[in-house]
Design a protein around this motif. Structure first.
Motif, short mmCIF file in Angstrom:
data_model
loop_
_atom_site.label_atom_id
_atom_site.label_comp_id
_atom_site.label_asym_id
_atom_site.label_seq_id
_atom_site.Cartn_x
_atom_site.Cartn_y
_atom_site.Cartn_z
N ARG A 130 -10.90 4.88 13.28
CA ARG A 130 -11.09 6.01 12.85
C ARG A 130 -12.45 6.17 12.41
O ARG A 130 -13.15 5.38 11.50
N ASN A 131 -13.26 7.36 12.92
CA ASN A 131 -14.54 7.51 12.57
C ASN A 131 -15.56 6.60 12.94
O ASN A 131 -16.69 6.49 12.78
N ILE A 132 -15.12 5.73 14.22
CA ILE A 132 -15.76 4.77 14.84
C ILE A 132 -16.36 5.44 16.20
O ILE A 132 -15.39 5.66 16.92
N VAL A 133 -17.71 5.12 16.17
CA VAL A 133 -18.35 5.38 17.57
C VAL A 133 -19.34 4.29 18.05
O VAL A 133 -20.09 4.20 17.07
N GLY A 134 -18.84 3.68 19.02
CA GLY A 134 -19.80 2.69 19.59
C GLY A 134 -19.28 1.53 18.95
O GLY A 134 -18.12 1.02 19.07
N GLY A 136 -18.17 -1.57 16.49
CA GLY A 136 -17.33 -1.70 15.18
C GLY A 136 -15.91 -1.40 15.54
O GLY A 136 -15.53 -1.20 16.56
N GLY A 137 -15.21 -1.21 14.26
CA GLY A 137 -13.72 -0.72 14.21
C GLY A 137 -13.00 -1.88 15.03
O GLY A 137 -13.20 -3.12 14.96
N GLY A 138 -11.65 -1.68 14.95
CA GLY A 138 -10.57 -2.62 15.17
C GLY A 138 -9.45 -2.24 15.74
O GLY A 138 -9.21 -0.72 16.21
N ALA A 139 -8.46 -2.79 16.16
CA ALA A 139 -7.34 -2.32 16.83
C ALA A 139 -6.07 -2.62 15.84
O ALA A 139 -4.86 -2.64 16.37
N LEU A 140 -6.12 -2.37 14.29
CA LEU A 140 -4.83 -2.72 13.53
C LEU A 140 -3.95 -1.67 13.75
O LEU A 140 -2.87 -2.09 13.54
N HIS A 141 -4.46 -0.34 13.80
CA HIS A 141 -3.67 0.74 14.05
C HIS A 141 -2.60 0.56 15.40
O HIS A 141 -1.50 0.84 15.28
N ALA A 142 -3.07 0.12 16.53
CA ALA A 142 -2.76 -0.35 17.56
C ALA A 142 -1.49 -1.51 17.59
O ALA A 142 -0.50 -1.46 18.05
N VAL A 143 -2.02 -2.58 16.69
CA VAL A 143 -0.88 -3.71 16.50
C VAL A 143 0.24 -3.17 15.83
O VAL A 143 1.47 -3.58 16.17
N VAL A 144 0.07 -2.36 14.79
CA VAL A 144 1.12 -1.78 13.82
C VAL A 144 1.96 -0.91 14.74
O VAL A 144 3.14 -0.97 14.67
N GLY A 145 1.30 -0.04 15.54
CA GLY A 145 2.39 0.79 16.38
C GLY A 145 2.89 0.13 17.32
O GLY A 145 4.11 0.45 17.61
N THR A 146 2.43 -0.96 17.99
CA THR A 146 3.22 -1.67 19.02
C THR A 146 4.47 -2.33 18.28
O THR A 146 5.23 -2.54 18.59
N GLY A 324 -17.85 4.55 25.74
CA GLY A 324 -19.02 5.32 25.30
C GLY A 324 -20.39 4.33 25.25
O GLY A 324 -20.53 3.58 26.09
N ILE A 325 -21.04 4.40 24.16
CA ILE A 325 -22.29 3.80 24.23
C ILE A 325 -22.39 3.05 22.94
O ILE A 325 -22.15 3.41 21.63
N PRO A 326 -22.69 1.60 22.97
CA PRO A 326 -22.91 0.90 24.27
C PRO A 326 -21.57 0.65 24.86
O PRO A 326 -20.46 0.49 24.26
N PRO A 327 -21.58 0.50 26.31
CA PRO A 327 -20.16 0.43 26.86
C PRO A 327 -19.57 -0.93 26.64
O PRO A 327 -18.37 -1.07 26.65
#
Length: 365
Positions: A130-134, A136-146, A324-327
């Motif tokens: 959420r609100n992450i471009v480039g 940082g960020g993570g995959a907690l929402h994806a783990v929970v959804g899985t 995105g940037i950086p890929p």
């Protein structure tokens, strides 16, 4: 290299025969294999140096295997006889096929670990996108959804699959309905996963309107894929239960339903658990049906019945395809999510083995 030979035996006719053929030492095949690898590698080095190219590792391995199989067959035929030579040849072919099957598995595992592990971090497992471009960020929402979608699919499919298999084995033998169910299960086993996703989406679109994306729709799509696997695996396990156990329970006056509950299912629980875990592993990495049914989002969502829900396979796909940037940050998150998915599947299989071992029927007095 020496071979152990049996002394000759002279018959009344004056001819010489042997009671048994000779036998190669145990170290002979391994020595021959090592020598073959070295010689073929030297030949490949010479050819590569002449052409200015690098050594083709795959070609070296294939040529070495072919040369080894020919040599071991000829050597064994001379010393041990045709039957033993043929046995060694078939053993070598089977071993080569096993190694060939393990190569892509080891390669994939090595690639995912080497590229995904460096991108694991506390932030990756504690944050969403959420609100992450480039970076940082993570995959907690994806783990929970899985976890939520797969668990819901298991809750839907496992009871249906178990009861269907019990009916087919215990109640439906020889009946037309059972034959029809078996045919439909066989058909469902081979349907593409995208078809299951389209079915679940169309079903919910009839009631909620087009364009709906919910986690529960993804769970239904995965359940459609899981049911035939659960039915087939449970059916085979129930067939392995000896009829003598059922007859002994009936002789004691135990009702059929109680015999199934107390005798048949506990006897086959280890195999059933393995089949259920196989079905979960079959669907937990599906991407196409979840793209259609659950969609994707960058935010956390714990409600299966409200809004889009992210999963690890879809997260991996979207991170890699929408760089995105950086890929490098997007590709790194994709590899980290893939490694996370593999670890989850491995943990599920370990849990299945533990459950199967604990609940398996005890043997001995």
């Amino acid at each position: 290299m020496t071979a152990t030979l049996t002394p000759p035996r002279t018959t009344m006719g004056g001819t010489t025969t042997r009671l048994t053929n000779g036998r190669l030492p145990k170290w002979a095949p391994w020595t021959l294999l090592g020598a073959t690898l070295l010689v073929v590698f030297a030949l490949f080095l010479i050819v590569a140096a002449a052409g200015g190219d690098a050594v083709n590792v795959a070609g070296w391995m294939v040529c070495s295997a072919i040369v080894y199989l020919v040599l071991i067959y000829v050597l064994s035929a001379i010393i041990e006889g045709h039957r033993k030579a043929l046995d060694r040849l078939v053993t070598g072919i089977v071993s080569a096929a096993f190694v060939l099957a393990m190569v892509p598995l080891i390669s994939v595992a090595f690639t995912v670990v080497t590229l995904g592990a460096p991108n694991w971090s506390a932030e990756f497992f504690s944050n969403s996108m959420r609100n992450i471009v480039g970076e940082g960020g993570g995959a907690l929402h994806a783990v929970v959804g899985t976890v939520l979608i797969t668990l819901s699919a298991a809750v839907i499919s496992i009871p249906i699959g178990l009861f269907t298999a019990i009916y087919l084995i215990e109640y439906g033998a020889g009946k037309r309905l059972a034959r029809g169910i078996t045919f439909l299960v066989d058909v469902m086993t081979g349907i593409p996963s995208i078809v299951a996703g389209l079915f679940a989406y169309a079903l919910f679109a009839l009631f909620l309107g087009p364009g709906v994306r919910l986690g529960i729709i993804g769970a239904v799509a995965l359940a459609v894929l899981m049911i035939p696997v659960v039915v087939r695996s449970t059916e085979e396990m129930l067939r392995l239960v000896p009829n003598e156990l059922r007859e002994a329970a009936y002789a004691l006056g135990v009702p059929k339903w109680l015999t199934i509950l107390k005798v048949v299912l506990p006897t086959s629980i280890a195999g059933i658990t393995t089949g259920v875990m196989l079905s979960i592993s079959r669907v937990i990495g599906e991407t196409a049906p979840l793209l259609i049914t659950a969609g994707f989002t960058a935010s956390m969502n714990y409600d299966l019945f409200n809004g889009r829900m992210q999963t690890l396979p879809v997260f991996t796909y979207t991170q890699y395809m929408n760089q995105g940037i950086p890929p490098e940050a997007y590709i790194g998150r994709a590899w980290a999510a893939a490694l996370t998915l593999i670890v989850i599947v491995m943990l599920l299989n370990l849990v299945a083995r533990t459950v199967a071992k604990v609940f398996a029927p005890k043997t001995g007095r």
